[in-house]
Design a protein around this motif. Structure first.
Motif, PDB file in Angstrom:
ATOM      1  N   GLU A 259      42.900  38.112  44.858  1.00  0.00           N
ATOM      2  CA  GLU A 259      42.131  37.680  46.018  1.00  0.00           C
ATOM      3  C   GLU A 259      40.803  38.420  46.136  1.00  0.00           C
ATOM      4  OE1 GLU A 259      44.813  37.604  49.442  1.00  0.00           O
ATOM      5  OE2 GLU A 259      46.433  37.378  47.994  1.00  0.00           O
ATOM      6  N   SER A 260      40.800  39.707  45.901  1.00  0.00           N
ATOM      7  CA  SER A 260      39.559  40.469  45.916  1.00  0.00           C
ATOM      8  C   SER A 260      39.743  41.727  45.080  1.00  0.00           C
ATOM      9  CB  SER A 260      39.120  40.829  47.345  1.00  0.00           C
ATOM     10  OG  SER A 260      39.966  41.799  47.899  1.00  0.00           O
TER      11      SER A 260
ATOM     12  N   THR B 226      37.981  45.855  44.359  1.00  0.00           N
ATOM     13  CA  THR B 226      37.025  46.913  44.662  1.00  0.00           C
ATOM     14  C   THR B 226      36.304  47.278  43.374  1.00  0.00           C
ATOM     15  OG1 THR B 226      38.587  48.721  44.218  1.00  0.00           O
ATOM     16  CG2 THR B 226      38.519  47.856  46.488  1.00  0.00           C
TER      17      THR B 226
ATOM     18  N   PRO C 231      36.040  36.933  41.197  1.00  0.00           N
ATOM     19  CA  PRO C 231      36.723  37.494  42.363  1.00  0.00           C
ATOM     20  C   PRO C 231      35.757  37.960  43.449  1.00  0.00           C
ATOM     21  CG  PRO C 231      36.815  39.029  40.527  1.00  0.00           C
ATOM     22  CD  PRO C 231      36.189  37.768  40.012  1.00  0.00           C
ATOM     23  N   THR C 232      36.244  37.944  44.685  1.00  0.00           N
ATOM     24  CA  THR C 232      35.484  38.448  45.820  1.00  0.00           C
ATOM     25  C   THR C 232      35.368  39.967  45.690  1.00  0.00           C
ATOM     26  OG1 THR C 232      36.346  36.675  47.194  1.00  0.00           O
ATOM     27  CG2 THR C 232      35.442  38.585  48.340  1.00  0.00           C
ATOM     28  N   GLN C 233      34.163  40.477  45.902  1.00  0.00           N
ATOM     29  CA  GLN C 233      33.919  41.926  45.824  1.00  0.00           C
ATOM     30  C   GLN C 233      34.183  42.534  47.205  1.00  0.00           C
ATOM     31  OE1 GLN C 233      32.999  43.450  42.910  1.00  0.00           O
ATOM     32  NE2 GLN C 233      33.098  41.450  41.950  1.00  0.00           N
ATOM     33  N   SER C 234      34.796  43.726  47.202  1.00  0.00           N
ATOM     34  CA  SER C 234      35.072  44.429  48.441  1.00  0.00           C
ATOM     35  C   SER C 234      34.966  45.929  48.169  1.00  0.00           C
ATOM     36  CB  SER C 234      36.477  44.076  48.921  1.00  0.00           C
ATOM     37  OG  SER C 234      36.829  44.823  50.045  1.00  0.00           O
TER      38      SER C 234
ATOM     39  N   CYS D 258      39.978  47.951  49.942  1.00  0.00           N
ATOM     40  CA  CYS D 258      41.008  46.917  49.923  1.00  0.00           C
ATOM     41  C   CYS D 258      41.729  46.939  51.256  1.00  0.00           C
ATOM     42  CB  CYS D 258      42.000  47.185  48.789  1.00  0.00           C
ATOM     43  SG  CYS D 258      43.207  45.860  48.610  1.00  0.00           S
TER      44      CYS D 258
END
Length: 175
Positions: A52-53, A55, A164-167, A170
């Motif tokens: 989902e995301s 780091t 992927p979504t960057q975050s 988490c």
């Protein structure tokens, strides 16, 4: 027609040769620090993983040239910290991990500050080939992504590329 086939064949060879690591003891250079996972794909579906995301990945060059990689992934709603040591081999840009069950090649991308991580080996009992595009900043680099797409196609990997979504941190669903 023969000229067209020759041109296509030579350009494929050029793309593949561009992926070969340079013959240098110093390769790869300047890998320590923060890297962002920009895109990834594999040669087969891995339905047990829903990424989902992600780091940023932190790479540290260890004594002897081994690499330590740390990353946190949000998979199936849960944050999973991953830490792995990539053992340097005698071949520049080639590493092994998980007791030599997986091989990882760190290949320079044609785009500045980007690399392709090409991994093959055992993944939960399956032989899997996977490619990941990493870069120094979280922004999309079209040149790097196009180069990655060419590499993926040449290696026969799945053309459905996950970005992927960057975050920066988490946060699981339960947090």
């Amino acid at each position: 027609m023969a000229n067209l086939l020759l041109t296509v064949g030579l350009s494929l060879i050029a793309v593949l040769r561009a992926q070969d690591p340079p013959a240098s003891e110093e390769y790869p250079v300047d890998l320590s620090g923060k890297w962002y996972l920009k895109a990834m794909t594999a040669d087969q579906d891995l339905p047990e993983i829903t990424l989902e995301s992600v780091t940023p990945m932190i790479l540290t060059v260890l004594d002897g040239g081994d690499l330590e990689a740390k990353i946190t992934l949000l998979i199936n709603g849960q944050c999973q910290d991953m830490e792995v040591v990539l053992q340097k081999t005698s071949e520049p840009g080639r590493y092994t991990t998980y007791n030599s069950k997986r091989v990882v090649y760190i290949l320079p991308s044609l785009a500045k500050d980007h690399y392709i991580l090409y991994c093959s080996g055992d993944f939960n009992g399956k032989q899997v080939q996977m490619a990941k595009l990493v870069g120094r900043d979280p922004e999309t680099n079209q040149e790097a992504l196009e180069n990655f797409q060419k590499f993926v196609k040449a290696e026969g990997l799945n053309q459905d590329i996950l970005e992927p979504t960057q975050s920066e941190i988490c946060s699981s669903r339960g947090d």
